[in-house]
Design an enzyme around this catalytic site. Structure first.
Site, PDB file in Angstrom:
ATOM      1  N   ASN A   3       0.807  -1.219   0.000  1.00 31.88           N
ATOM      2  CA  ASN A   3       0.000   0.000   0.000  1.00 31.88           C
ATOM      3  C   ASN A   3       0.845   1.275   0.000  1.00 31.88           C
ATOM      4  O   ASN A   3       0.358   2.339  -0.345  1.00 31.88           O
ATOM      5  CB  ASN A   3      -0.924  -0.009   1.227  1.00 31.88           C
ATOM      6  CG  ASN A   3      -1.713   1.270   1.370  1.00 31.88           C
ATOM      7  OD1 ASN A   3      -2.548   1.592   0.543  1.00 31.88           O
ATOM      8  ND2 ASN A   3      -1.430   2.031   2.425  1.00 31.88           N
ATOM      9  N   TYR A  43       3.299   8.804 -12.267  1.00 26.39           N
ATOM     10  CA  TYR A  43       2.455   8.017 -11.374  1.00 26.39           C
ATOM     11  C   TYR A  43       1.545   7.091 -12.181  1.00 26.39           C
ATOM     12  O   TYR A  43       1.410   5.905 -11.854  1.00 26.39           O
ATOM     13  CB  TYR A  43       1.626   8.955 -10.503  1.00 26.39           C
ATOM     14  CG  TYR A  43       0.762   8.259  -9.488  1.00 26.39           C
ATOM     15  CD1 TYR A  43       1.295   7.761  -8.311  1.00 26.39           C
ATOM     16  CD2 TYR A  43      -0.607   8.095  -9.709  1.00 26.39           C
ATOM     17  CE1 TYR A  43       0.508   7.121  -7.373  1.00 26.39           C
ATOM     18  CE2 TYR A  43      -1.409   7.456  -8.777  1.00 26.39           C
ATOM     19  CZ  TYR A  43      -0.847   6.971  -7.613  1.00 26.39           C
ATOM     20  OH  TYR A  43      -1.641   6.324  -6.692  1.00 26.39           O
ATOM     21  N   LYS A 103       1.811   2.967 -11.955  1.00 27.24           N
ATOM     22  CA  LYS A 103       0.686   2.113 -11.581  1.00 27.24           C
ATOM     23  C   LYS A 103       0.314   1.157 -12.707  1.00 27.24           C
ATOM     24  O   LYS A 103      -0.101   0.015 -12.450  1.00 27.24           O
ATOM     25  CB  LYS A 103      -0.509   2.980 -11.180  1.00 27.24           C
ATOM     26  CG  LYS A 103      -0.289   3.755  -9.875  1.00 27.24           C
ATOM     27  CD  LYS A 103       0.001   2.853  -8.690  1.00 27.24           C
ATOM     28  CE  LYS A 103       0.019   3.610  -7.372  1.00 27.24           C
ATOM     29  NZ  LYS A 103       0.304   2.733  -6.226  1.00 27.24           N
ATOM     30  N   THR A 127      -8.703  10.567   1.049  1.00 29.10           N
ATOM     31  CA  THR A 127      -7.537  10.626   1.929  1.00 29.10           C
ATOM     32  C   THR A 127      -6.721  11.853   1.543  1.00 29.10           C
ATOM     33  O   THR A 127      -7.029  12.546   0.583  1.00 29.10           O
ATOM     34  CB  THR A 127      -6.634   9.376   1.782  1.00 29.10           C
ATOM     35  OG1 THR A 127      -6.008   9.402   0.486  1.00 29.10           O
ATOM     36  CG2 THR A 127      -7.425   8.086   1.922  1.00 29.10           C
TER      37      THR A 127
END
Length: 251
Positions: A93, A161, A165, A195
């Protein structure tokens, strides 16, 4: 989910980036199912130790795991082996990002590109490589990589990013073949989770995006945690799959 509905219940789980958001929600749910949790953290030991102390059950530990540092990963694997001998679940994570608009190619410097891919792609691979012997000794072992719908859409905090991923999802498929039949491997692919992971992203932006999605809601950390647990505990005939947790954004 109650204990008696789960074909698999991990006894020991290692979670990177575990002291907040998705990691914390996952740790809380797994501990409630009876698992002993290794709370992997990067810098905030106090927060990680507080979480370990708050979880139900016994034996939980906070452990520094800087996933971009080979020595840190090796030391963590040795510590976990000394304490537990084996693990049943690894949740990759931990991650990091910075906001760089997709059109700002100069802003996405070589240094930043390398750092983003190092943490979000090489880091999970290095974790699997280091913890593979412990997973092989576990029961019904699984790896769950926390990816992003950015891997599929090419839209995210920055292009590095998105690429990292996408690489993580491909890595999931490759590892599922390489580690079978002893270890199942999954990607869970959220979008716009409530978040503070993306620096400077206001909640108003999440609310506006949610209105455009088929399920018209913001994804919570617990939504992602439940998907992680489903992969590890329920999807016993699956491996090498990517599970979107995005309110239908991928459609």
């Amino acid at each position: 989910m109650s204990d008696d509905t789960l074909p698999v219940r991990p006894r020991v789980a290692v979670i990177t980036g575990a002291s907040g958001g998705i990691g914390r929600a996952t740790a809380e749910r797994l501990a409630a199912l009876g698992a002993t949790i290794v709370i992997g953290f990067h810098g905030n030991r106090e927060k990680a130790e507080a979480l370990a102390a708050s979880l139900p059950g016994e034996g939980h530990m906070a452990l520094r795991i800087a996933i971009e540092e080979a020595d840190s990963i090796a030391e963590a694997a040795a510590d976990v082996e000394a304490h537990f001998g084996a693990i049943d679940l690894l949740v990759n994570n931990g991650g990091a990002t910075e906001v760089v608009p997709a059109g700002d190619l100069d802003g996405l410097t070589d240094e930043l590109f390398d750092r983003i891919t190092q943490v979000n792609l090489r880091g999970p691979f290095a974790m699997v490589r280091a913890f593979r012997p412990l997973l092989s000794r576990g029961k019904d072992a699984a790896v769950v990589n926390v990816s992003s719908i950015a891997a599929r859409t090419g839209v995210g905090s920055n292009l590095a990013y998105c690429a990292a991923k996408a690489g993580l999802d491909s890595l999931t498929i490759g590892l599922a073949k390489a580690l079978a039949p002893e270890i199942r491997v999954f990607s869970v692919s959220p979008a716009g989770v409530d978040t503070g992971f993306v620096p400077g992203r206001p909640r108003e932006r999440l609310e506006a995006m949610a209105k455009t999605l088929p399920l018209a809601r913001i994804t919570t950390p617990d939504d992602v945690a439940r998907a992680i647990i489903a992969c590890a505990c329920l999807l016993t005939s699956s491996t090498g799959i990517v599970v979107p947790v995005d309110e239908g954004r991928h459609l």
